[in-house]
Scaffold this active site. Structure first.
Site, PDB file in Angstrom:
ATOM      1  N   ASP A  14     -10.345  88.422   9.233  1.00 47.89           N
ATOM      2  CA  ASP A  14      -9.107  88.379   8.575  1.00 47.89           C
ATOM      3  C   ASP A  14      -9.462  87.649   6.974  1.00 47.89           C
ATOM      4  OD1 ASP A  14      -6.366  88.744   7.873  1.00 47.89           O
ATOM      5  OD2 ASP A  14      -5.898  86.796   8.626  1.00 47.89           O
ATOM      6  N   ASP A  41     -20.652  80.395   6.299  1.00 49.84           N
ATOM      7  CA  ASP A  41     -20.531  81.801   5.409  1.00 49.84           C
ATOM      8  C   ASP A  41     -20.858  83.025   6.205  1.00 49.84           C
ATOM      9  OD1 ASP A  41     -20.400  83.837   3.431  1.00 49.84           O
ATOM     10  OD2 ASP A  41     -21.210  82.405   1.910  1.00 49.84           O
ATOM     11  N   ASP A  45     -15.726  80.072   9.682  1.00 49.14           N
ATOM     12  CA  ASP A  45     -14.987  80.309   8.360  1.00 49.14           C
ATOM     13  C   ASP A  45     -15.636  78.959   7.588  1.00 49.14           C
ATOM     14  OD1 ASP A  45     -11.775  80.888   7.576  1.00 49.14           O
ATOM     15  OD2 ASP A  45     -12.900  79.487   6.159  1.00 49.14           O
ATOM     16  N   TRP A  73      -4.950  83.161  14.053  1.00 49.39           N
ATOM     17  CA  TRP A  73      -5.578  84.543  14.720  1.00 49.39           C
ATOM     18  C   TRP A  73      -6.189  83.951  16.121  1.00 49.39           C
ATOM     19  CZ3 TRP A  73      -7.450  89.724  12.371  1.00 49.39           C
ATOM     20  CH2 TRP A  73      -6.807  90.296  11.700  1.00 49.39           C
ATOM     21  N   LYS A  98     -10.013  93.311   7.895  1.00 48.91           N
ATOM     22  CA  LYS A  98      -8.936  93.316   6.538  1.00 48.91           C
ATOM     23  C   LYS A  98      -9.554  93.996   5.586  1.00 48.91           C
ATOM     24  CE  LYS A  98      -7.135  89.513   4.773  1.00 48.91           C
ATOM     25  NZ  LYS A  98      -6.298  88.358   4.809  1.00 48.91           N
TER      26      LYS A  98
HETATM   27  C1  LIG Z   1      -6.289  84.662   5.179  1.00 42.18           C
HETATM   28  S1  LIG Z   1      -7.378  83.462   5.537  1.00 42.18           S
HETATM   29  C2  LIG Z   1      -7.300  83.742   7.525  1.00 42.18           C
HETATM   30  C3  LIG Z   1      -6.371  83.449   8.128  1.00 42.18           C
HETATM   31  C4  LIG Z   1      -6.326  83.416   9.576  1.00 42.18           C
HETATM   32  N1  LIG Z   1      -6.782  84.695  10.167  1.00 42.18           N
HETATM   33  C5  LIG Z   1      -5.253  82.684  10.595  1.00 42.18           C
HETATM   34  O1  LIG Z   1      -4.630  83.433  11.066  1.00 42.18           O
HETATM   35  O2  LIG Z   1      -5.358  81.530  10.440  1.00 42.18           O
HETATM   36  C6  LIG Z   1      -8.899  83.695   5.268  1.00 42.18           C
HETATM   37  C7  LIG Z   1     -10.110  82.856   5.225  1.00 42.18           C
HETATM   38  O3  LIG Z   1     -11.313  83.512   4.864  1.00 42.18           O
HETATM   39  C8  LIG Z   1     -12.233  82.732   4.815  1.00 42.18           C
HETATM   40  N2  LIG Z   1     -13.575  83.027   4.098  1.00 42.18           N
HETATM   41  C9  LIG Z   1     -13.644  83.542   2.895  1.00 42.18           C
HETATM   42  N3  LIG Z   1     -14.816  84.003   2.560  1.00 42.18           N
HETATM   43  C10 LIG Z   1     -15.381  83.892   3.669  1.00 42.18           C
HETATM   44  C11 LIG Z   1     -16.928  83.798   4.028  1.00 42.18           C
HETATM   45  N4  LIG Z   1     -17.709  84.255   3.053  1.00 42.18           N
HETATM   46  N5  LIG Z   1     -17.395  83.242   5.171  1.00 42.18           N
HETATM   47  C12 LIG Z   1     -16.425  82.826   6.007  1.00 42.18           C
HETATM   48  N6  LIG Z   1     -15.127  82.679   5.746  1.00 42.18           N
HETATM   49  C13 LIG Z   1     -14.619  82.908   4.532  1.00 42.18           C
HETATM   50  C14 LIG Z   1     -11.194  81.666   3.883  1.00 42.18           C
HETATM   51  O4  LIG Z   1     -11.954  80.191   3.898  1.00 42.18           O
HETATM   52  C15 LIG Z   1     -10.001  81.498   4.547  1.00 42.18           C
HETATM   53  O5  LIG Z   1      -9.863  80.718   5.437  1.00 42.18           O
END
Ligand SMILES: C[S@@+](CC[C@H](N)C(=O)[O-])C[C@H]1O[C@@H](n2cnc3c(N)ncnc32)[C@H](O)[C@@H]1O
Length: 197
Positions: free
Chosen positions: A105, A82, A66, A51, A145
């Site tokens: 996302d 986080d 992330d 993204w 999302k």
């Molecule tokens: C589906 S991936 C995102 C893909 C991204 N939009 C792309 O196009 O490359 C979901 C991401 O959400 C992150 N994530 C999940 N919980 C999170 C949190 N509490 N804080 C930050 N990131 C988080 C995960 O580490 C993961 O990398």
């Protein structure tokens, strides 16, 4: 099996995107004009960076967050943090306090238990919305999302109060059987006031 999933996976490999998810944002942007040249974009749950790549291509400056690391991208400042934690907001504030667009996302680690995955996804979406409320400029745009389930309607009802234009949308690049759907909000706060219940 040659389905859409494979199609976007291979397309991403061929076209140099880090994720098939990149096409979801491309499709969302083509339909709803979320990101424009010169915009400041906050990308939450950004790794591996598809993204963010798309946002940079569209001419935006990006701050990406992330839990997982992300390989550098020109035009993107990365924060490892986080999105549910206060200290992450502090890190964002150090870089910039207002954005034209907030994207999220983020996904929880999928357990396969539908209810639990839904609940965890709602927690992330609410955290993203808290961040959006603080960091979006009046008139700004928000894409987040959501995994469908019992709480979705109530969460979306709350989000909707804050935007002039609001819609739930599943881009064609989302997997057919996926529970995911995106809330699209345009025209944050600003002139109109969030509606009261
Ligand atoms: C589906 S991936 C995102 C893909 C991204 N939009 C792309 O196009 O490359 C979901 C991401 O959400 C992150 N994530 C999940 N919980 C999170 C949190 N509490 N804080 C930050 N990131 C988080 C995960 O580490 C993961 O990398």
């Amino acid at each position: 099996m040659k389905d859409r999933q494979d199609y976007y996976y291979w397309k991403a490999k061929k076209e140099g995107y880090r994720s098939r998810a990149a096409y979801k944002l491309k499709q969302i942007n083509a339909k709803f004009e979320i990101i424009k040249k010169g915009y400041h974009v906050l990308d939450l749950g950004a790794s591996p960076g598809g993204w963010s790549q798309v946002a940079v291509e569209l001419g935006a400056d990006v701050v990406a967050v992330d839990l997982n690391p992300m390989k550098p991208i020109e035009g993107v400042v990365f924060i490892k943090g986080d999105i549910t934690k206060e200290e992450t907001k502090e890190e964002i504030r150090k870089i910039r306090d207002k954005f034209d667009v907030v994207l999220c996302d983020a996904s929880p680690k999928i357990t396969g238990k539908w209810d639990l995955d839904h609940f965890l996804s709602m927690e992330l979406a609410k955290a993203a919305f808290d961040i959006a409320k603080e960091f979006l400029k009046p008139g700004g745009n928000f894409v987040v999302k959501l995994f469908q389930g019992a709480e979705l309607e109530e969460v979306v009802r709350e989000f909707k109060k804050y935007f002039r234009f609001k819609k739930l949308h599943a881009p064609p690049a989302s997997r057919k059987r996926s529970a995911e759907i995106y809330f699209i909000g345009k025209g944050f706060g600003g002139k109109f006031r969030p509606k009261r219940d």
